[in-house]
Design an enzyme around this catalytic site. Structure first.
Site, short mmCIF file in Angstrom:
data_model
loop_
_atom_site.label_atom_id
_atom_site.label_comp_id
_atom_site.label_asym_id
_atom_site.label_seq_id
_atom_site.Cartn_x
_atom_site.Cartn_y
_atom_site.Cartn_z
N HIS A 183 34.98 24.13 24.65
CA HIS A 183 35.50 24.39 23.30
C HIS A 183 35.07 23.29 22.33
O HIS A 183 34.70 23.58 21.18
CB HIS A 183 37.03 24.47 23.35
CG HIS A 183 37.55 25.51 24.31
ND1 HIS A 183 37.41 26.86 24.09
CD2 HIS A 183 38.18 25.38 25.50
CE1 HIS A 183 37.96 27.52 25.08
NE2 HIS A 183 38.43 26.65 25.97
N ARG A 189 43.12 1.46 12.71
CA ARG A 189 42.99 0.84 14.03
C ARG A 189 42.03 1.59 14.94
O ARG A 189 41.44 0.99 15.85
CB ARG A 189 44.35 0.76 14.72
CG ARG A 189 45.32 -0.22 14.10
CD ARG A 189 46.50 -0.46 15.01
NE ARG A 189 47.24 0.77 15.27
CZ ARG A 189 48.30 1.15 14.56
NH1 ARG A 189 48.74 0.40 13.56
NH2 ARG A 189 48.93 2.26 14.86
N ASN A 192 37.14 2.41 13.75
CA ASN A 192 36.06 1.52 14.18
C ASN A 192 36.70 0.38 14.98
O ASN A 192 37.08 -0.64 14.42
CB ASN A 192 35.29 0.98 12.98
CG ASN A 192 34.05 0.20 13.37
OD1 ASN A 192 33.89 -0.21 14.52
ND2 ASN A 192 33.14 0.00 12.42
N HIS A 216 37.57 -3.57 14.04
CA HIS A 216 39.01 -3.82 14.03
C HIS A 216 39.39 -4.95 14.98
O HIS A 216 40.25 -5.79 14.65
CB HIS A 216 39.77 -2.54 14.41
CG HIS A 216 41.23 -2.77 14.65
ND1 HIS A 216 41.75 -3.02 15.91
CD2 HIS A 216 42.27 -2.82 13.80
CE1 HIS A 216 43.06 -3.20 15.82
NE2 HIS A 216 43.40 -3.08 14.55
N SER A 253 38.24 -7.20 4.33
CA SER A 253 37.50 -5.97 4.60
C SER A 253 36.99 -5.33 3.31
O SER A 253 35.83 -4.88 3.24
CB SER A 253 38.41 -4.99 5.35
OG SER A 253 37.74 -3.79 5.63
N HIS A 276 32.99 -4.86 2.32
CA HIS A 276 32.46 -3.52 2.06
C HIS A 276 31.85 -3.43 0.66
O HIS A 276 30.75 -2.85 0.48
CB HIS A 276 33.58 -2.48 2.21
CG HIS A 276 33.86 -2.07 3.61
ND1 HIS A 276 34.64 -2.81 4.47
CD2 HIS A 276 33.45 -0.99 4.33
CE1 HIS A 276 34.72 -2.21 5.64
NE2 HIS A 276 34.01 -1.10 5.59
#
Length: 549
Positions: A129, A412, A415, A419, A450, A454
């Protein structure tokens, strides 16, 4: 055998006049019986449906509880010290086996435990599936290819297989390779040499140990800031690397900086603990081969040794690398078919609220596809390919983030590799320095780090400062982290999480694409610092827009 003729005749006489009445009564009973049978069948069907729903709910709850129990059991079992066991049950562990087990634990204090486990998608793809969903995405890629070929054939009268967007995005690739080699060699030798010299200064009876620590610590921070931080960025900016080439260098820059920090952070406490206790032999500095393996291993947490698989499945490696290549072409067709036509028309008009709203919602589909492709290509295929080549056995690069009912759980599980680094080296170190008094401040600091990293990556790679992702992280990300917390359970919260995620992807694709167009085709005549920070897509109007790039 005796007979009773009189009784028989009398009975026949009594029954014979009522034959018609008996047949009508039989029909009535038969019809009532049929109705009763239908009622019984309907009740049985209802009970069967209720039993099936109850069975599915029980199996789902049982599966979730068993998975959580097994994960906690594995982590707890790996954290147990190898205690002496009577020989009646099992033979005692040798010193070699004990030392091998200790290598999988953190060198100092508590930390991440590495165990042998497969990636979640590899297990799920064994179910037909789930495999069918993978086939559906392949079918969608085939349709993207066919639509592109048909449209190009109608417009050009021939098949166009030039892939101009990919050629542009990965431009100056030889210079990218040279830059990466210089970065990697510097990370291989400089942090290791600095740590080795610092450890040797603590192994003898040297005085002024704090001065040595200050000296080597300062040199390491200068290398992180200038040698690994400034120089690659300067190379990217001055040579005007295209977006994909920029992402290769900047992402590798961030990865190597995090690995160098982990290597020093995990080994310094080992030396300091020996200097404090002076028990036994001086702890050996990790070998260069161990550090080199760590630089290629798909983890950001250093250990002297990791759990390893016995063999390399080269067929598995080839399949994962081919899937990465397929995802690359998939993303190319997503941009060609869904993004370029939309933003080519939007860029011809001034900033308008209605057009912006339509743009965001039209960007949700390509944004979600890019999200899925990035996750599958990097976190699953790329990391698993390198893990297989290195026989790295711990493949938990992500968890079931798609089942998250809260953004806290999503952060959490999306990634796990990044993390873990943020948790052990940012969050826990912040709590250690504050003596566990400021947990909300530690969480805010993690979000800030973070978000800044980014936004730094996107600003360098796109060539402009447009803090959309930073605002989403610090505003909506922090808000959803406290509103949609772990106590939120149930399907409705998973739906809310997915809705927010889809909408965020649409906002990111829409705003960054519009700003990309404006930056390329509306240059400033007299740029000032304020004009460089101001989004150019809010006031600019593009006159001619033949291509996205």
């Amino acid at each position: 055998m005796p007979t009773f003729p009189d009784l028989k005749s009398s009975l026949d006489g009594e029954l014979s006049p009522g034959k018609g009445q008996q047949s009508s009564e039989d029909n009535h009973i038969t019809s009532n019986g049929r109705i009763e049978v239908e009622r019984v069948i309907s009740k049985k069907l209802q009970l069967k449906k209720k039993a099936e729903h109850l069975k599915s709910d029980l199996m789902r709850q049982f599966d979730t509880q068993v998975n959580d129990f097994m994960d906690s059991l594995i982590e707890e079992s790996t954290s147990l010290e190898p205690a002496p066991v009577p020989a009646v049950f099992s033979p005692p562990m040798s010193d070699k086996e004990r030392s091998k087990l200790k290598h999988f634990r953190p060198p100092h204090g508590e930390g991440k435990l590495f165990v042998n486990r497969r990636s979640l998608l590899d297990e799920l793809f064994e179910v037909n599936h789930i495999r069918t969903i993978y086939h559906m995405f392949i079918a969608l890629l085939i349709l993207f290819i066919l639509s592109t070929l048909v449209v190009d054939f109608i417009d050009e009268g021939r098949l166009v297989l030039e892939f101009d967007l990919l050629v542009y995005a990965f431009g100056q690739f030889p210079l990218v390779v040279c830059t990466w080699i210089c970065m990697f060699l510097s990370v291989l030798f400089i942090p290791y040499t600095l740590f080795y010299l610092w450890a040797q200064s603590h192994s003898g009876s040297h005085s002024h140990l704090r001065l040595y620590s200050l000296l080597f610590g300062t040199l390491f921070l200068l290398y992180q800031a200038l040698g690994l931080g400034f120089l690659p960025t300067y190379t990217v900016v001055t040579n005007s690397f295209p977006p994909a080439s920029c992402f290769i260098i900047i992402l590798e820059q961030v990865r190597l900086m995090m690995k160098a920090h982990s290597f020093v952070r995990e080994n310094v406490p080992r030396v300091l603990a020996w200097c404090k206790e002076k028990n036994g032999r001086f702890p050996l500095v990790p070998q260069v081969s161990q550090y080199l393996y760590f630089l290629f291993a798909p983890t950001l947490i250093y250990r002297d040794k990791y759990p390893r698989n016995p063999v390399i499945r080269w067929g598995y490696v080839v399949s994962k690398l081919l899937q990465v290549l397929g995802c690359l072409f998939y993303a190319y067709y997503v941009f060609v078919r869904l993004c370029i036509p939309q933003f080519r028309s939007i860029s011809l008009q001034l900033f308008d609220l209605r057009a912006m709203v339509l743009c965001v919602f039209n960007s949700i589909l390509p944004g979600v596809l890019v999200l899925f492709l990035g996750f599958f290509a990097f976190l699953h295929c790329w990391l698993n390919a390198f893990a297989e080549m290195l026989r790295f056995a711990d493949r938990m690069f992500y968890k079931d983030w798609w089942n998250s009912t809260s953004f806290a759980n999503y952060y959490r599980t999306w990634n796990v590799v990044v993390h873990d680094w943020l948790y052990y080296y940012v969050y826990r170190d912040f709590l250690w320095m504050s003596q566990k008094r400021c947990r909300p401040a530690a969480m805010l600091f993690v979000f800030t780090v973070s978000a800044v990293v980014h936004e730094y990556i996107l600003a360098i790679c796109f060539g402009f400062f447009y803090p959309v992702l930073f605002c989403l992280f610090m505003c909506f990300g922090m808000m959803f982290n406290f509103i949609l917390h772990d106590k939120r359970k149930g399907p409705i919260w998973n739906i809310i999480m997915w809705t927010s995620l889809f909408l965020g992807q649409g906002v990111i694709i829409c705003l960054y694409s519009q700003e990309w167009y404006a930056q390329r085709y509306c240059p400033l005549k007299e740029p000032s610092f304020f004009e460089l920070l101001k989004p150019r897509s809010w006031t600019s109007k593009v006159i001619m827009m033949p291509y996205l790039f």
